[in-house]
Write a protein that holds these residues in place. Structure first.
Motif, PDB file in Angstrom:
ATOM      1  N   GLU A 333       0.816  -1.213   0.000  1.00 22.50           N
ATOM      2  CA  GLU A 333       0.000   0.000   0.000  1.00 22.50           C
ATOM      3  C   GLU A 333       0.852   1.266   0.000  1.00 22.50           C
ATOM      4  N   ASP A 334       2.150   1.151   0.261  1.00 21.55           N
ATOM      5  CA  ASP A 334       3.017   2.330   0.295  1.00 21.55           C
ATOM      6  C   ASP A 334       3.123   2.950  -1.101  1.00 21.55           C
ATOM      7  N   LEU A 335       2.958   4.259  -1.161  1.00 24.27           N
ATOM      8  CA  LEU A 335       3.148   4.988  -2.421  1.00 24.27           C
ATOM      9  C   LEU A 335       4.600   5.467  -2.465  1.00 24.27           C
ATOM     10  N   LEU A 336       5.289   5.188  -3.589  1.00 24.27           N
ATOM     11  CA  LEU A 336       6.720   5.435  -3.685  1.00 24.27           C
ATOM     12  C   LEU A 336       7.041   6.450  -4.782  1.00 24.27           C
ATOM     13  N   ILE A 337       8.168   7.125  -4.609  1.00 23.53           N
ATOM     14  CA  ILE A 337       8.790   7.919  -5.665  1.00 23.53           C
ATOM     15  C   ILE A 337       9.991   7.102  -6.149  1.00 23.53           C
ATOM     16  N   THR A 338      10.032   6.786  -7.436  1.00 25.93           N
ATOM     17  CA  THR A 338      11.080   5.904  -7.955  1.00 25.93           C
ATOM     18  C   THR A 338      11.660   6.471  -9.245  1.00 25.93           C
ATOM     19  N   ASP A 339      12.815   5.928  -9.631  1.00 24.68           N
ATOM     20  CA  ASP A 339      13.398   6.214 -10.946  1.00 24.68           C
ATOM     21  C   ASP A 339      14.125   4.957 -11.420  1.00 24.68           C
ATOM     22  N   SER A 340      14.727   5.025 -12.599  1.00 30.02           N
ATOM     23  CA  SER A 340      15.457   3.875 -13.158  1.00 30.02           C
ATOM     24  C   SER A 340      16.779   4.370 -13.741  1.00 30.02           C
ATOM     25  N   PRO A 341      17.812   4.540 -12.941  1.00 34.41           N
ATOM     26  CA  PRO A 341      19.091   5.060 -13.443  1.00 34.41           C
ATOM     27  C   PRO A 341      19.759   4.087 -14.408  1.00 34.41           C
ATOM     28  N   ASP A 342      20.239   4.624 -15.526  1.00 38.34           N
ATOM     29  CA  ASP A 342      20.988   3.842 -16.524  1.00 38.34           C
ATOM     30  C   ASP A 342      20.185   2.647 -17.033  1.00 38.34           C
TER      31      ASP A 342
END
Length: 864
Positions: A333-342
């Motif tokens: 249920e946690d809302l996350l801020i994410t990215d995908s480096p490289d």
């Protein structure tokens, strides 16, 4: 709770020049913001600016080097004579001699000096004192000593650390540093999240006093979103409770920041006075704008973040090390801020609306900052914050509702401050992913507030108040209605009664008259209330102390009582949102919580404890139906209410007591007496007597948490035996005593008081006439097997004596060789009396013979 600095509040609303914290609190209380506390000034006394005229290092035997300084603290405070200093070495204008152990300042520097009479936070009074062979006439101060930080920068050098170039010796440093301001702490209710900002508090002060308010969030010249804005995606395919976790995400970029640029002194002062620690310029600016406008923000090191940023829910097995250096297992249920480096697998940057991650935090080498200003779902943020025990400042605001129009305004304000104070350059790229919706309009009857509050509110006043709090008011479908569109910063205004509350609040609660309702005629206390009061009074008169305990338990409490796995008391109602994770169940026995009360008293040095409690227990069954989920906003149907009532488990009222140590205290009169099983049984019988119910006592050998050989069951006369047991009394099991931390041989009882009330006749107790004729007293000693309860023999005596019996009591129990193995003697005292005559010898003899015959039939033998 928010802290309010008057100087900062004045940026938003006109304040009287002589406004005190108490006056501010009184004004805010009128509109529902209660005062929590008024924090006094941090520093009092003569705190001034001083210029270092001379600095002489003096090594000490302990290896430490101190500085003996002559400091010019202004003509008003300088001394012309300094002990141990040649008058020729003292400047014409005078100076003060001060010892200082720090070394981050030099001759010519302007510093902050606490002169004798100053009181620093602690409190720490300053006085002239002899040290290191000199008389130190004051103290050169660091940030820590003034309560302005952790002291990492050492002594305050005014131009360098405060950015003030025109300070002069003798100038009041309290005013210069803002240390003389009182700070008001207010209590904000969950529906008033906008009051967690200076913008919101200023608005409420304006409502209370009519002072001019300027909404600094109403900015019209904001840059529009650009195609090259930092890419952001929201991937919330399975939103919680049907609401997407993020409906707006604004990004701005500031490049070429000076990583060594300090936070301005005025900003640092305001932050620390508001309860936030100064960290670095980029972090301080985001915190400052959050406190000012109410919009939480986050600053990322741009070089550590890869586009696009994706807002999504956590997947099983994901973890995150947050800014507080705690490695956390994430929930779906946690809302996350994410990215995908490289192009690698998705990387978690932070818990949305709660706290960022360590992998992308701003550091001392950061020269480019990505600013995040978003709007997150309040319920999602609240659940995440509680799940991870992270009540961050951002979470406190998001879970109460944040104005969805603020992200762009707050982000621009952060950019402006970083450019101004950090030497950065604002990147023209602007990202703004906006899926917010306007507040729903409410059709509002103009006269509703009058009907609810009982105060006449004219139409013009109703419309004026609604517009004053930021609502848009338009004509309604009828002449008596208006259509009200709440402002974006008030997500709590979703129904008519909320608007009524605002009208009453702004118009003044004091306008509502205090009318005491007429007391309807009644019949006094119910029978059950009279029984409960009588029982509590009787136990208190017997020397017990009534206590109250929370009705929440866990499996550990049931294990401590030694309840078997198949015991009905193991079936308990489980709370969906317990106050404590280790106590999620509603108690099924009063002893489950009362033994903890007794244990706590014993642990605190009170070995002789006698406590009781009257309270409800919850007794569900495995066949209990599940409670239906009723609709919100409409009245449930009769069938739905009936189903809800059927799902409520039985909640009888029990009474229980625990006794430890002595029941009769020791003293010069003797050694006292330790409470035993008989005391518990007698108290239980006292409860039944006060309830007006005749009970019998039977042995109980296998009932936890009682001792198998020192426990009695109390049963109501008549009916089936399995249905007549209303409780137990006796000594607690040795293993239970050991597990609960009670003294050995502790005793207890627990009775079903509701069952006693039901068994009572309900008829008023009639007084028994007192006979004027003499009584005949007879004593009997009967020999029975050890297994025969004394109550069985007593019942036989009562049956045999018949109507002439006035009283029977057991006064002796004897065992010995002359009786034989497994035999005991029970001695009873019997009092016989007739109401209308003196008993004759023949009547007494006949009664005696009948008693012996009845006892013999019960298996007893008259002892010679």
């Amino acid at each position: 709770m928010p802290l309010v600095v008057t100087e900062w509040l004045a940026d938003h609303v006109e304040l009287p020049t002589d406004l005190t914290a108490e006056q501010l609190a009184a004004a805010l209380v009128k509109v529902g913001l209660e005062e929590e506390a008024v924090h006094a000034a941090k520093v009092t006394g003569p705190l001034v600016v001083g210029r270092v005229l001379a600095q002489t290092p003096e090594p000490q035997k302990n290896g430490k080097t101190i500085n003996w300084c002559l400091v010019d603290v202004g003509p008003e405070h300088n001394a012309t004579q300094i002990k141990g200093v040649d008058p020729a070495d003292i400047p014409a204008g005078g100076a003060r001699g001060i010892i200082c152990g720090a070394h981050n300042f030099g001759v010519g520097d302007l510093v902050v000096v606490a002169l004798p009479g100053t009181v620093l936070p602690g409190p720490f009074p300053i006085a002239a004192r002899k040290t290191y062979g000199h008389v130190s006439d004051g103290m050169i101060c660091s940030t820590a000593e003034l309560g302005l930080g952790d002291g990492g920068h050492g002594i305050i050098v005014v131009p360098r650390d405060l950015g003030i170039e025109d300070a002069v010796p003798g100038q009041d440093a309290i005013a210069l540093l803002g240390l003389g301001d009182e700070v008001l702490e207010i209590n904000v209710t969950p529906d008033r999240g906008y009051a967690f900002s200076y913008r919101g508090v200023a608005r409420e002060f304006s409502h209370s006093t009519g002072a001019a308010f300027t909404d600094r969030a109403l900015v019209s010249d904001l840059p529009a979103a650009t195609a090259d804005g930092f890419a952001v995606e929201v991937d919330d395919a399975a939103p919680i409770h049907g609401v997407v976790g993020c409906d707006r995400f604004v990004t701005r970029i500031v490049r070429d920041l000076d990583p060594t640029a300090p936070t301005p002194s005025w900003m640092k002062r305001r932050l620390e006075a508001s309860g936030m620690r100064s960290i670095s310029l980029a972090v301080d600016v985001t915190n400052y704008v959050m406190l000012d406008l109410g919009q939480p923000l986050h600053a990322y090191d741009l070089d550590k973040v890869a586009a696009p940023v994706v807002v999504r829910r956590a997947t099983p097995g994901e973890r995150l090390t947050t800014l507080d250096d705690v490695d956390r297992a994430l929930d779906s249920e946690d809302l996350l801020i994410t990215d995908s480096p490289d192009g690698r697998a998705s990387r978690v940057l932070g818990l949305a609306g709660v706290m960022g991650g360590a992998s992308s935090e701003v550091s001392e080498a950061t020269t480019a900052v990505l600013v995040e200003a978003a709007h997150f779902d309040p319920i999602t943020v609240a659940r995440t914050a509680r799940r991870h025990r992270l009540p961050s400042e951002a979470a406190k605001r998001f879970e109460r509702g944040v104005d969805p129009r603020l992200p762009a305004v707050a982000a621009q304000r952060v950019v402006d401050l970083l450019v101004e104070h950090g030497g950065g350059t604002a990147d023209p790229a602007v990202g703004d992913l906006d899926a917010t919706t306007a507040p729903a309009p409410i059709t509002f009857p103009v006269g509703l507030a009058t009907r609810v509050a009982g105060v006449e509110y004219p139409r013009e006043q109703v419309v004026g108040i609604l517009e004053q709090i930021g609502c848009t008011v338009a004509p309604g479908p009828t002449a008596d209605e208006v259509v009200v569109t709440p402002p974006t910063w008030r997500p709590d205004l979703t129904e008519r009664v909320a608007l009524v509350e605002e009208i009453v609040r702004i118009a003044g609660y004091d306008q509502i008259p205090s009318v005491v309702p007429a007391a309807p005629g009644g019949r006094g206390l119910t029978a059950g209330q009279r029984v409960r009061r009588s029982v509590a009074r009787a136990l208190a008169e017997a020397g017990l102390v009534e206590t109250l305990s929370y009705p929440f338990i866990g499996d550990a409490e049931l294990d401590a009582l030694g309840l078997p796995a198949d015991d009905a008391r193991r079936t308990a109602v489980r709370l969906a949102n317990p106050l404590a994770d280790d106590r999620p169940l509603m108690r099924t026995s009063l002893l489950a919580t009362l033994v903890e009360t007794a244990r706590r008293n014993v642990a605190r040095g009170l070995p002789d404890v006698a406590v009781f409690e009257v309270g409800l227990v919850t007794l569900p069954t495995a066949a209990s139906p599940a409670a239906p989920q009723l609709p919100v906003g409409v009245r449930p149907s009769a069938d739905e209410l009936e189903a809800l009532a059927a799902a409520v488990p039985a909640q009888p009222r029990h009474v229980a007591a625990v006794l430890t140590g002595r029941s009769d205290l020791a003293g010069w009169w003797g050694t006292g007496r330790t409470a035993d099983w008989a005391d518990a049984l007698e108290l239980a019988r006292l409860v039944a007597e006060r309830a007006g119910v005749a009970v019998a006592v039977e042995p109980a050998t296998d009932v936890m948490p009682w001792h198998p050989g020192r426990c009695a069951a109390l049963v109501v006369d008549g009916g089936d035996a399995d249905e007549r047991i209303i409780g137990y009394a006796g000594e607690l099991h040795p293993k239970v005593v050991e597990r609960t931390g009670l003294p050995k041989r502790s005793v207890a009882f627990e009775l079903d008081l509701t069952a006693l009330e039901d068994a009572a006749s309900g008829e008023p107790v009639a007084a028994t006439p007192v006979s004027a004729f003499p009584a005949a007293k007879e004593d009997f000693a009967f020999v029975v097997d050890d297994a025969v309860p004394a109550e069985t023999v007593r019942a036989a005596v009562v049956t045999g004596a018949g109507d002439l019996l006035e009283d029977v009591s057991l006064f002796d129990v004897f065992t010995g060789e002359q009786l034989g193995e497994g035999r005991k003697s029970l001695a009873y005292s019997v009092r016989l009396r007739a109401a209308d005559r003196t008993l004759t010898a023949d009547e007494v003899r006949a009664a005696r013979e009948a008693i012996v015959a009845a006892a013999t039939e019960a298996g007893a033998t008259l002892r010679a």
